[in-house]
Design a protein around this motif. Structure first.
Motif, mmCIF file in Angstrom:
data_model
loop_
_atom_site.group_PDB
_atom_site.id
_atom_site.type_symbol
_atom_site.label_atom_id
_atom_site.label_comp_id
_atom_site.label_asym_id
_atom_site.label_seq_id
_atom_site.Cartn_x
_atom_site.Cartn_y
_atom_site.Cartn_z
ATOM 1 N N ALA A 30 0.814 -1.216 0.000
ATOM 2 C CA ALA A 30 0.000 0.000 0.000
ATOM 3 C C ALA A 30 0.849 1.268 0.000
ATOM 4 N N HIS A 31 2.103 1.158 0.446
ATOM 5 C CA HIS A 31 2.950 2.347 0.582
ATOM 6 C C HIS A 31 4.299 2.192 -0.127
ATOM 7 N N ALA A 32 4.379 1.245 -1.031
ATOM 8 C CA ALA A 32 5.659 0.945 -1.681
ATOM 9 C C ALA A 32 6.183 2.094 -2.523
ATOM 10 N N ASP A 33 5.309 2.979 -2.970
ATOM 11 C CA ASP A 33 5.726 4.067 -3.853
ATOM 12 C C ASP A 33 6.075 5.351 -3.099
ATOM 13 N N VAL A 34 5.930 5.350 -1.787
ATOM 14 C CA VAL A 34 6.224 6.552 -1.008
ATOM 15 C C VAL A 34 7.736 6.731 -0.902
ATOM 16 N N ASP A 35 8.209 7.941 -1.208
ATOM 17 C CA ASP A 35 9.649 8.203 -1.112
ATOM 18 C C ASP A 35 9.921 9.349 -0.143
ATOM 19 N N ALA A 36 11.196 9.536 0.153
ATOM 20 C CA ALA A 36 11.589 10.544 1.146
ATOM 21 C C ALA A 36 11.215 11.946 0.697
ATOM 22 N N LEU A 96 -5.238 12.839 4.392
ATOM 23 C CA LEU A 96 -3.833 12.458 4.233
ATOM 24 C C LEU A 96 -3.606 10.946 4.287
ATOM 25 N N SER A 97 -4.060 10.307 5.375
ATOM 26 C CA SER A 97 -3.800 8.866 5.512
ATOM 27 C C SER A 97 -5.065 8.035 5.377
ATOM 28 N N CYS A 98 -6.119 8.619 4.826
ATOM 29 C CA CYS A 98 -7.385 7.899 4.671
ATOM 30 C C CYS A 98 -7.375 7.005 3.427
ATOM 31 N N ASP A 99 -8.280 6.048 3.431
ATOM 32 C CA ASP A 99 -8.405 5.060 2.367
ATOM 33 C C ASP A 99 -8.789 5.732 1.041
ATOM 34 N N PRO A 100 -8.023 5.494 -0.038
ATOM 35 C CA PRO A 100 -8.378 6.065 -1.345
ATOM 36 C C PRO A 100 -9.778 5.657 -1.815
ATOM 37 N N ALA A 101 -10.295 4.531 -1.316
ATOM 38 C CA ALA A 101 -11.634 4.089 -1.706
ATOM 39 C C ALA A 101 -12.704 5.087 -1.275
ATOM 40 N N PHE A 102 -12.369 5.943 -0.287
ATOM 41 C CA PHE A 102 -13.332 6.931 0.194
ATOM 42 C C PHE A 102 -12.827 8.359 -0.020
ATOM 43 N N GLY A 103 -11.894 8.503 -0.957
ATOM 44 C CA GLY A 103 -11.381 9.823 -1.289
ATOM 45 C C GLY A 103 -10.107 10.197 -0.578
ATOM 46 N N GLY A 104 -9.518 9.259 0.119
ATOM 47 C CA GLY A 104 -8.290 9.554 0.851
ATOM 48 C C GLY A 104 -7.058 9.540 -0.033
ATOM 49 N N GLN A 105 -5.948 10.060 0.524
ATOM 50 C CA GLN A 105 -4.691 10.096 -0.222
ATOM 51 C C GLN A 105 -3.856 8.838 -0.016
ATOM 52 N N GLY A 106 -4.201 8.043 0.991
ATOM 53 C CA GLY A 106 -3.545 6.758 1.181
ATOM 54 C C GLY A 106 -2.110 6.822 1.653
ATOM 55 N N LEU A 107 -1.678 7.969 2.189
ATOM 56 C CA LEU A 107 -0.317 8.049 2.715
ATOM 57 C C LEU A 107 -0.231 7.286 4.038
ATOM 58 N N PRO A 108 0.954 6.841 4.423
ATOM 59 C CA PRO A 108 1.064 6.070 5.660
ATOM 60 C C PRO A 108 0.705 6.907 6.891
ATOM 61 N N HIS A 109 0.262 6.211 7.931
ATOM 62 C CA HIS A 109 -0.104 6.889 9.168
ATOM 63 C C HIS A 109 1.085 7.634 9.775
ATOM 64 N N VAL A 110 2.275 7.149 9.512
ATOM 65 C CA VAL A 110 3.450 7.769 10.109
ATOM 66 C C VAL A 110 3.604 9.222 9.635
ATOM 67 N N VAL A 111 3.183 9.526 8.413
ATOM 68 C CA VAL A 111 3.232 10.907 7.924
ATOM 69 C C VAL A 111 2.159 11.740 8.623
ATOM 70 N N ASN A 112 0.976 11.170 8.745
ATOM 71 C CA ASN A 112 -0.124 11.867 9.412
ATOM 72 C C ASN A 112 0.230 12.190 10.862
ATOM 73 N N GLN A 113 0.940 11.270 11.511
ATOM 74 C CA GLN A 113 1.308 11.476 12.913
ATOM 75 C C GLN A 113 2.243 12.671 13.063
ATOM 76 N N CYS A 114 3.185 12.820 12.160
ATOM 77 C CA CYS A 114 4.087 13.975 12.197
ATOM 78 C C CYS A 114 3.309 15.271 11.982
ATOM 79 N N MET A 115 2.342 15.226 11.077
ATOM 80 C CA MET A 115 1.487 16.390 10.846
ATOM 81 C C MET A 115 0.763 16.779 12.125
ATOM 82 N N TYR A 116 0.239 15.801 12.826
ATOM 83 C CA TYR A 116 -0.508 16.090 14.046
ATOM 84 C C TYR A 116 0.391 16.592 15.163
ATOM 85 N N GLU A 117 1.627 16.131 15.215
ATOM 86 C CA GLU A 117 2.535 16.712 16.214
ATOM 87 C C GLU A 117 2.656 18.211 15.997
#
Length: 596
Positions: A30-36, A96-117
């Motif tokens: 699900a996140h294989a294409d995410v890069d730095a 940001l980290s929501c399921d693309p099936a419902f309009g989400g961007q599908g990014l990993p939760h780890v990115v969303n967590q940094c955003m929330y910090e």
């Protein structure tokens, strides 16, 4: 007014140098294409939103609070809150980290967590509105019917609608088995729900067109206690089968709490008067479904503590470098000034470094925990999912309680650095202290987290989850066993690991004779485990810093100094905690009630 700069350099250090998240994520389809570059770009833009849009509203929200119109039951948020939320939605941040099936961007939760910090550093009270929505999304995503998902998830994903969790009632908080809210089944498959809920964060506001409440209630034939609780989705406005806003539902705000902190968030008393709801999951199994949201919220509250620790530290450092008072005990440091900056004084440095060590250690722990969550949710390897799930379960109460306890310590220290000015509202420091205090209470008090860790996560499975983390620590210690430069870090880490094993066994044996021994030791035990986890990460961070410190980048020099401070000044707290944990229940429980 307090200032905030997103700690992007340290986030990138943890993500890319400490945890190598891109390589880890590549193993998850699900996140294989995410890069730095993608991660860094998202967080840079997120940092701009946090620091430029919602940080300037933090003090406004504290001063203005929320206002309830008792005639209409509508709540108005502080100036700028609604506009900032619209900007948040337009930027696509809720998805940001929501399921693309419902309009989400599908990014990993780890990115969303940094955003929330970053958002919690900038404005915790504002961040709670979208934060609770994300928890509602997670619960419905995991347990909702296809129809519920179709109706609610796209709007929660986009941020067009927000969400809450309605648990607490006037007579029961943590003990949800006592709740009285009733759900009466209707002929059309819906339920009419009646009762009262209190302390509902973001329960009513003007920032979104609908609010999706997840409500715990009892069916007429429900068994007593927690086994008789069901979960219902109850929108502020009923939703048509086409997903449109319908009639006003029978759930409304009857009052707002006047609180010590987080004034900008509407903490609502919610009245349900025949409100229409639909069942989420199975009857009488609502607590299991709600725990999805509660566990997400517990990690989120840990982020609140981390965010406040970071922003308080930043402001205290800036003040300590500028404020001049007295001369250094070891001689004049600023001969061109009538006094030295207070950062020359040892105790000021101790307070600053305490906050810094707790912020950077907390960042490493929280990002790693969220990376494990991504593995639990997305790995194709069943064993990897199981191991990740066990570690997330073990670490969740530590993230919630240890990070928020540390935030209370750190914000208090940072306010102290300001002296009398710290007590004055215009500097913003006293707000951080007030806001930080709630985080130790809600989403399960830190004592509840401690009981959860020791009772459910450690003793209940004979230490199996703890042993998984212990093996990670032992493997690292063995790898560095012959590295002379690392001995000042790995030796105390190894020693603490052995002490935790012995303490766990001792408490477990005593608990067989008297269950109160768990309650007596739990809070101290969690803090000891928190230091074990922090010690592991600070040792790993020190290893990286040692390898790069001669390259001229002051970042690694600062990291190494902070690691040494942590091991010298903070980790030794565990000796006292272990001793008090071993003192057992007798000093408390032998006191007759009449003597209090």
């Amino acid at each position: 007014m307090a200032q905030y700069t997103p700690p992007l350099r340290d986030m990138q250090f943890v993500l890319h140098e400490l945890l190598n998240v891109v390589d880890e994520l590549k193993q998850l389809p699900a996140h294989a294409d995410v890069d730095a570059d993608t991660i860094n770009a998202v967080l840079e833009e997120g940092g701009k939103f946090a620091s430029q849009v919602i940080a300037p509203l933090n003090q406004i929200g504290d001063q203005e609070g929320c206002k309830l119109d008792k005639a209409t039951h509508e709540v108005t948020t502080a100036k700028g809150f609604k506009e900032a939320y619209l900007q948040y939605v337009e930027g696509g941040w809720p998805a940001l980290s929501c399921d693309p099936a419902f309009g989400g961007q599908g990014l990993p939760h780890v990115v969303n967590q940094c955003m929330y910090e970053m958002m919690n550093s900038a404005n915790q009270a504002w961040t709670m509105y979208p934060g609770l929505s994300h928890g509602a999304y997670e619960a419905l995503h995991a347990h909702g019917t296809d129809e519920q998902k179709k109706l609610y998830l796209p709007k929660l994903t986009s941020g067009q609608w927000t969400g809450t969790m309605c648990l607490t009632e006037p007579h029961c908080g943590t003990d949800l088995g006592l709740l009285r809210t009733k759900a009466e089944p209707q002929a059309d498959g819906t339920y009419k729900i009646t009762g009262n809920k209190i302390f509902i964060s973001a329960g009513e506001h003007d920032m979104s067109e609908n609010i999706v409440h997840l409500v715990l209630a009892r069916l007429p034939d429900a068994p007593q206690g927690s086994k008789g609780i069901s979960l219902f989705v109850v929108p502020k406005y009923n939703v048509t089968p086409e997903g449109k806003i319908g009639s006003r539902n029978g759930i409304y705000c009857g009052g707002l709490e006047h609180k010590m902190g987080i004034h900008g968030n509407a903490t609502a008393q919610m009245v349900l008067d025949g409100a229409v709801g639909t069942l989420v999951g199975e009857p009488n199994k609502g607590l299991a479904a709600m725990f999805v949201m509660m566990n997400a919220a517990r990690l989120g509250v840990g982020m609140q503590g981390l965010g406040l620790t970071e922003v308080a530290y930043q402001n205290a450092v800036a003040y300590a470098k500028d404020r001049i008072q007295m001369r250094s005990l070891s001689g004049v440091k600023a001969a061109d000034k009538p006094a030295d900056p207070i950062i020359v004084h040892p105790d000021v440095r101790k307070m600053l470094l305490t906050a810094r060590a707790y912020a950077e250690g907390g960042r490493a722990l929280s990002i790693w925990t969220t990376l494990l969550l991504d593995k639990e949710l997305s790995s194709e390897d069943e064993d990897e999912r199981k191991d990740a799930a066990d570690l997330v379960a073990l670490l969740t109460p530590i993230v919630k309680a240890f990070l928020t306890d540390n935030a209370w310590i750190s914000t208090s220290h940072c306010m102290q650095v300001f002296g009398g000015h710290g007590y004055i509202a215009e500097w913003g420091m006293e707000q951080f202290v007030r806001d930080a205090r709630i985080n130790m209470i809600y989403e399960g008090t830190n004592t509840i987290q401690s009981l959860d860790l020791l009772g459910r996560k450690v003793l209940a499975d004979n230490g199996a989850k703890l042993k998984k983390f212990g093996k990670i620590v032992r493997d690292f210690v063995e790898e560095e066993g012959t590295n002379e430069a690392m001995q000042e870090f790995v030796n105390p880490l190894a020693e603490l690991g052995e002490k935790v094993t012995k303490l766990t066994t001792e408490i477990g044996m005593k608990a067989f004779q008297n269950p109160d021994e768990v309650g007596a030791a739990a809070v101290d035990y969690l803090r000891v485990c928190g230091h074990l986890v922090f010690g592991y990460f600070w040792a790993r961070m020190a290893k990286i810093a040692l390898a790069k410190v001669d390259g001229g980048d002051p970042f690694y020099k600062a990291k190494l100094h902070t690691a040494r401070f942590y091991f010298a000044k903070l980790l030794p707290e565990t000796a006292t905690l272990i001793r008090t944990a071993r003192a057992g229940a007798k000093p408390m429980m032998d006191v007759e009630e009449s003597l209090f």
